[in-house]
Design an enzyme around this catalytic site. Sequence first.
Site, mmCIF file in Angstrom:
data_model
loop_
_atom_site.group_PDB
_atom_site.id
_atom_site.type_symbol
_atom_site.label_atom_id
_atom_site.label_comp_id
_atom_site.label_asym_id
_atom_site.label_seq_id
_atom_site.Cartn_x
_atom_site.Cartn_y
_atom_site.Cartn_z
ATOM 1 N N CYS A 1 -27.384 -29.823 11.960
ATOM 2 C CA CYS A 1 -28.329 -29.856 10.840
ATOM 3 C C CYS A 1 -28.846 -31.286 10.620
ATOM 4 O O CYS A 1 -29.569 -31.786 11.461
ATOM 5 C CB CYS A 1 -27.680 -29.252 9.590
ATOM 6 S SG CYS A 1 -28.909 -28.735 8.377
ATOM 7 N N HIS B 1 -25.120 -23.901 11.117
ATOM 8 C CA HIS B 1 -23.813 -24.532 10.866
ATOM 9 C C HIS B 1 -22.654 -23.721 11.444
ATOM 10 O O HIS B 1 -22.074 -22.894 10.737
ATOM 11 C CB HIS B 1 -23.602 -24.671 9.355
ATOM 12 C CG HIS B 1 -24.479 -25.687 8.715
ATOM 13 N ND1 HIS B 1 -24.151 -27.024 8.641
ATOM 14 C CD2 HIS B 1 -25.691 -25.567 8.124
ATOM 15 C CE1 HIS B 1 -25.115 -27.679 8.030
ATOM 16 N NE2 HIS B 1 -26.073 -26.819 7.702
ATOM 17 N N GLU C 1 -19.713 -24.798 11.844
ATOM 18 C CA GLU C 1 -18.479 -25.197 11.134
ATOM 19 C C GLU C 1 -18.267 -24.398 9.855
ATOM 20 O O GLU C 1 -17.191 -24.450 9.267
ATOM 21 C CB GLU C 1 -18.501 -26.715 10.849
ATOM 22 C CG GLU C 1 -19.358 -27.184 9.681
ATOM 23 C CD GLU C 1 -20.866 -27.233 9.938
ATOM 24 O OE1 GLU C 1 -21.364 -26.531 10.851
ATOM 25 O OE2 GLU C 1 -21.556 -27.952 9.181
#
EC number: 6.3.5.3
Length: 229
Positions: free
Chosen positions: A86, A203, A205
Amino acid sequence: MKAAVIVFPGSNRERDAVAALERASGTKPHLVWHRDTELPDVDLVVVPGGFSYGDYLRSGAMAAHSPIMRAVKAKAERGLRVLGICNGFQIVTEAGLLPGALMRNAALKFVCRTVHLRVENTDSAFTGKYRKGQIVRYPVAHHDGNYWADAETVKRLEGEGRVAFRYVSDSGADDPLWNPNGSVAGIAGIFNETRTVLGLMPHPEDAVDPLHGNLDGKPLFDGLVEALS
Ligand SMILES: NC(=O)CC[C@H](N)C(=O)O
């Protein structure tokens, strides 16, 4: 696998990156401040999401010139794995590690939702644990995720297998209606020439914990641990 996560003023996903890396590797990554000039001895650097320097000037533009990015760039050019997520994708692109630019979303609105991605190339340390063509769901949260590169660059990225992830519909079809930000050719993530640097807007994560409601990001971190340990 030893990893470092870079922290800029305005980063906000560094803890998510640390948690995902620690969960996958069992080792706590280093947090490295933007003013530092040297990296610890690591196998992977994560440039995390957020709003570095308040997104002033252009998202990622100021962070790309921070002291630590000089060190990241120098080591990336010698093969260090770098994952830009990002704002991290914006930063590594502004730093010249990846081609193209991240522009304002086509709808001129911040977009925060889960998207469907097709894994386009599994021949990398980042994507090796996915199946080619696999459809995964990752969240996105950005206002400048509209990937742009000139037609010749896009052709080269496609031809060299450097498109890592592409926005697709829930059935996995190319469909501009499912593209959350207007990115050219639905590109959500790209590799550098040697596939040692990956930048992506969504994302992974934030898709590694049952509490996230989605584990689709887990193979990315598990794959890195497998490849780099
Ligand atoms: N979540 C993020 O990293 C946001 C990236 C960037 N600040 C944007 O909004 O485009």
